[in-house]
Write a protein that holds these residues in place. Sequence first.
Motif, PDB file in Angstrom:
ATOM      1  N   SER A 196       0.818  -1.214   0.000  1.00  0.00           N
ATOM      2  CA  SER A 196       0.000   0.000   0.000  1.00  0.00           C
ATOM      3  C   SER A 196       0.849   1.260   0.000  1.00  0.00           C
ATOM      4  O   SER A 196       0.362   2.336  -0.357  1.00  0.00           O
ATOM      5  CB  SER A 196      -0.919   0.016   1.224  1.00  0.00           C
ATOM      6  N   GLY A 197       2.112   1.138   0.426  1.00  0.00           N
ATOM      7  CA  GLY A 197       2.978   2.307   0.503  1.00  0.00           C
ATOM      8  C   GLY A 197       2.780   3.147   1.748  1.00  0.00           C
ATOM      9  O   GLY A 197       3.460   4.165   1.928  1.00  0.00           O
ATOM     10  N   LEU A 198       1.862   2.738   2.634  1.00  0.00           N
ATOM     11  CA  LEU A 198       1.604   3.500   3.859  1.00  0.00           C
ATOM     12  C   LEU A 198       2.603   3.066   4.937  1.00  0.00           C
ATOM     13  O   LEU A 198       2.310   2.222   5.783  1.00  0.00           O
ATOM     14  CB  LEU A 198       0.169   3.289   4.331  1.00  0.00           C
ATOM     15  N   GLN A 199       3.766   3.654   4.894  1.00  0.00           N
ATOM     16  CA  GLN A 199       4.812   3.344   5.871  1.00  0.00           C
ATOM     17  C   GLN A 199       4.415   3.876   7.237  1.00  0.00           C
ATOM     18  O   GLN A 199       3.793   4.932   7.356  1.00  0.00           O
ATOM     19  CB  GLN A 199       6.137   3.956   5.415  1.00  0.00           C
ATOM     20  N   THR A 200       4.830   3.155   8.301  1.00  0.00           N
ATOM     21  CA  THR A 200       4.482   3.574   9.662  1.00  0.00           C
ATOM     22  C   THR A 200       5.709   3.727  10.544  1.00  0.00           C
ATOM     23  O   THR A 200       5.586   3.732  11.767  1.00  0.00           O
ATOM     24  CB  THR A 200       3.503   2.562  10.303  1.00  0.00           C
ATOM     25  N   LEU A 201       6.873   3.867   9.939  1.00  0.00           N
ATOM     26  CA  LEU A 201       8.106   4.077  10.690  1.00  0.00           C
ATOM     27  C   LEU A 201       8.858   5.263  10.096  1.00  0.00           C
ATOM     28  O   LEU A 201       8.745   5.565   8.902  1.00  0.00           O
ATOM     29  CB  LEU A 201       8.988   2.825  10.650  1.00  0.00           C
ATOM     30  N   ALA A 202       9.671   5.924  10.946  1.00  0.00           N
ATOM     31  CA  ALA A 202      10.518   7.018  10.473  1.00  0.00           C
ATOM     32  C   ALA A 202      11.488   6.476   9.420  1.00  0.00           C
ATOM     33  O   ALA A 202      11.865   5.300   9.460  1.00  0.00           O
ATOM     34  CB  ALA A 202      11.290   7.605  11.649  1.00  0.00           C
ATOM     35  N   PRO A 203      11.846   7.279   8.444  1.00  0.00           N
ATOM     36  CA  PRO A 203      11.597   8.716   8.314  1.00  0.00           C
ATOM     37  C   PRO A 203      10.351   9.059   7.495  1.00  0.00           C
ATOM     38  O   PRO A 203      10.165  10.201   7.117  1.00  0.00           O
ATOM     39  CB  PRO A 203      12.844   9.192   7.573  1.00  0.00           C
ATOM     40  N   LEU A 204       9.510   8.069   7.235  1.00  0.00           N
ATOM     41  CA  LEU A 204       8.345   8.274   6.359  1.00  0.00           C
ATOM     42  C   LEU A 204       7.093   7.745   7.047  1.00  0.00           C
ATOM     43  O   LEU A 204       6.314   6.995   6.474  1.00  0.00           O
ATOM     44  CB  LEU A 204       8.580   7.564   5.018  1.00  0.00           C
ATOM     45  N   ASP A 205       6.897   8.165   8.300  1.00  0.00           N
ATOM     46  CA  ASP A 205       5.773   7.671   9.086  1.00  0.00           C
ATOM     47  C   ASP A 205       4.513   8.444   8.709  1.00  0.00           C
ATOM     48  O   ASP A 205       4.317   9.584   9.138  1.00  0.00           O
ATOM     49  CB  ASP A 205       6.081   7.826  10.575  1.00  0.00           C
ATOM     50  N   PHE A 206       3.654   7.815   7.915  1.00  0.00           N
ATOM     51  CA  PHE A 206       2.451   8.491   7.447  1.00  0.00           C
ATOM     52  C   PHE A 206       1.415   8.667   8.547  1.00  0.00           C
ATOM     53  O   PHE A 206       0.384   9.307   8.323  1.00  0.00           O
ATOM     54  CB  PHE A 206       1.845   7.736   6.263  1.00  0.00           C
ATOM     55  N   ARG A 207       1.689   8.139   9.742  1.00  0.00           N
ATOM     56  CA  ARG A 207       0.789   8.398  10.857  1.00  0.00           C
ATOM     57  C   ARG A 207       0.960   9.817  11.399  1.00  0.00           C
ATOM     58  O   ARG A 207       0.097  10.303  12.132  1.00  0.00           O
ATOM     59  CB  ARG A 207       1.016   7.382  11.975  1.00  0.00           C
ATOM     60  N   GLN A 208       2.065  10.477  11.063  1.00  0.00           N
ATOM     61  CA  GLN A 208       2.274  11.855  11.496  1.00  0.00           C
ATOM     62  C   GLN A 208       1.290  12.777  10.779  1.00  0.00           C
ATOM     63  O   GLN A 208       1.134  12.700   9.559  1.00  0.00           O
ATOM     64  CB  GLN A 208       3.707  12.290  11.211  1.00  0.00           C
ATOM     65  N   ASP A 209       0.666  13.643  11.541  1.00  0.00           N
ATOM     66  CA  ASP A 209      -0.345  14.542  10.994  1.00  0.00           C
ATOM     67  C   ASP A 209       0.252  15.378   9.868  1.00  0.00           C
ATOM     68  O   ASP A 209       1.258  16.065  10.049  1.00  0.00           O
ATOM     69  CB  ASP A 209      -0.872  15.452  12.106  1.00  0.00           C
ATOM     70  N   GLY A 210      -0.359  15.335   8.707  1.00  0.00           N
ATOM     71  CA  GLY A 210       0.075  16.114   7.562  1.00  0.00           C
ATOM     72  C   GLY A 210       0.954  15.361   6.581  1.00  0.00           C
ATOM     73  O   GLY A 210       1.126  15.803   5.441  1.00  0.00           O
ATOM     74  N   MET A 211       1.517  14.211   6.982  1.00  0.00           N
ATOM     75  CA  MET A 211       2.458  13.508   6.099  1.00  0.00           C
ATOM     76  C   MET A 211       1.772  13.018   4.823  1.00  0.00           C
ATOM     77  O   MET A 211       2.329  13.124   3.723  1.00  0.00           O
ATOM     78  CB  MET A 211       3.097  12.334   6.837  1.00  0.00           C
ATOM     79  N   ILE A 212       0.558  12.491   4.936  1.00  0.00           N
ATOM     80  CA  ILE A 212      -0.138  11.950   3.764  1.00  0.00           C
ATOM     81  C   ILE A 212      -0.482  13.066   2.777  1.00  0.00           C
ATOM     82  O   ILE A 212      -0.683  12.812   1.586  1.00  0.00           O
ATOM     83  CB  ILE A 212      -1.417  11.189   4.194  1.00  0.00           C
ATOM     84  N   ASP A 213      -0.523  14.317   3.257  1.00  0.00           N
ATOM     85  CA  ASP A 213      -0.871  15.453   2.403  1.00  0.00           C
ATOM     86  C   ASP A 213       0.356  16.261   1.976  1.00  0.00           C
ATOM     87  O   ASP A 213       0.216  17.297   1.312  1.00  0.00           O
ATOM     88  CB  ASP A 213      -1.845  16.379   3.141  1.00  0.00           C
ATOM     89  N   ALA A 214       1.545  15.812   2.339  1.00  0.00           N
ATOM     90  CA  ALA A 214       2.757  16.576   2.048  1.00  0.00           C
ATOM     91  C   ALA A 214       3.004  16.669   0.554  1.00  0.00           C
ATOM     92  O   ALA A 214       2.680  15.758  -0.213  1.00  0.00           O
ATOM     93  CB  ALA A 214       3.958  15.934   2.745  1.00  0.00           C
ATOM     94  N   ASP A 215       3.596  17.780   0.146  1.00  0.00           N
ATOM     95  CA  ASP A 215       3.996  17.949  -1.247  1.00  0.00           C
ATOM     96  C   ASP A 215       5.063  16.898  -1.581  1.00  0.00           C
ATOM     97  O   ASP A 215       6.066  16.783  -0.866  1.00  0.00           O
ATOM     98  CB  ASP A 215       4.558  19.357  -1.439  1.00  0.00           C
ATOM     99  N   PRO A 216       4.874  16.102  -2.640  1.00  0.00           N
ATOM    100  CA  PRO A 216       5.830  15.023  -2.937  1.00  0.00           C
ATOM    101  C   PRO A 216       7.269  15.500  -3.100  1.00  0.00           C
ATOM    102  O   PRO A 216       8.207  14.863  -2.591  1.00  0.00           O
ATOM    103  CB  PRO A 216       5.285  14.419  -4.230  1.00  0.00           C
ATOM    104  N   VAL A 217       7.465  16.621  -3.791  1.00  0.00           N
ATOM    105  CA  VAL A 217       8.838  17.115  -4.001  1.00  0.00           C
ATOM    106  C   VAL A 217       9.451  17.548  -2.672  1.00  0.00           C
ATOM    107  O   VAL A 217      10.614  17.228  -2.377  1.00  0.00           O
ATOM    108  CB  VAL A 217       8.839  18.266  -5.025  1.00  0.00           C
ATOM    109  N   GLU A 218       8.692  18.269  -1.842  1.00  0.00           N
ATOM    110  CA  GLU A 218       9.214  18.696  -0.546  1.00  0.00           C
ATOM    111  C   GLU A 218       9.532  17.506   0.349  1.00  0.00           C
ATOM    112  O   GLU A 218      10.557  17.487   1.043  1.00  0.00           O
ATOM    113  CB  GLU A 218       8.207  19.609   0.150  1.00  0.00           C
TER     114      GLU A 218
END
Length: 406
Positions: free
Chosen positions: A165-187
């Motif tokens: 699914s690509g929904l990682q739940t560990l740092a450095p790409l923990d999508f459980r962090q508020d706003g991560m799923i909506d982050a600008d891909p390039v940023e």
Amino acid sequence: MRLSDRTRRGRALARAASMGVLLATALPAAACSEACCPPEMTFAALPGCLEQGGEVALAVGARANQPAPVLPAEVQTLLQRTAYDGDRISVFRVDGDPKPTGDAKFGSGAQNKVRWDKDLENFQLSLGKAISAVKAEQPEANPLEAVARASEAAAGQGTVVLIDSGLQTLAPLDFRQDGMIDADPVELVDFLEKEGQLPKLDGKALVLVGIGTTAEPQRSLDTARRDNLLAIWREIGKRGGARCVESYATAQQAAAPDGLPAVGAVTIPPPPNPPQGCDSVSIRDAGRVKFRPNSADFVSESDAAAELKAYADTALAKKYRVKLTGTTSSAGENRNTESKRKLSRDRAEAVKRILVGHGVPAGDVETLGAGMDFPGFADDRDRGGNLVPQLAARNRQVILEFTGCA
């Protein structure tokens, strides 16, 4: 099924199968006559960048919160070609600590075509069973690390396939962090690159299968967030040095496999309800009300119109006036520039246009552009001054306030 114009001929001498822990038994290893083996075979066409061949490494997410992995027809064809060519196929599990589950090369000692074809068929069946047997062993999910390890295993300019699914739940790409799923891909990928966390794909092809496909208890993603998640993974592939990135969707399903280690659910924020009375709500640059990067254009005008209708209906029913204040992150220069104020004002105007389209009088809607200067601005820089993408995403809003209450 469409066939390629190119007929592939394998190596003159097929090599013996060495399945390690991937398959239970090895295939025969006697000499094979060049006259018979390997026979000419024609395969279904693949995207151009996957025609290059070479070793293949699969990162298989058989874990909680997503359906059992499915191999699309294109990946099956890729594996058939790889087996035919005698190139290595490696398999990794995706969980909180990704590990290899085995590797294999096809070879046959058959001295006639019928037997050689049967050996290849048996190899493919065994490989399919081995992939189906992959199961998560550790809690959480780290597909980023799984891709990195798979890339190391696929020698040369082979192919890495991520089935997850690509929904990682560990740092450095923990999508459980508020706003991560909506982050600008390039940023977001800028941040990963600065942290030295991008997988090194070095000219390999990256194939993404099932990104954004979830199962209970993980709440399903809306179309905008699924598209954004895919854009993040495509950017990871591009910036990691992949020669190309291909993606294939899989069907949404209700249930994940049973008895697997827990994976934390990623919160998908619902849109805020319209204020009751003269109050305000923050409408994030996310979900159905999402703007294109550095633009006041909606990703989907129709989605934004559908999402904002409830606010227009409330304003009309209660005869409220509306104040819209656009806000931005600190991306770019870390100060409140005129360009930030203009972008935030233009986005407020875009929301106004939708409300007016739903019948709210234009004269009843006021628009402002605050840029970074607004109550609730989250410091979206780390100690080194680098933009923190999930915090930046939270700062991109249009604040809607009802005024004129009796």
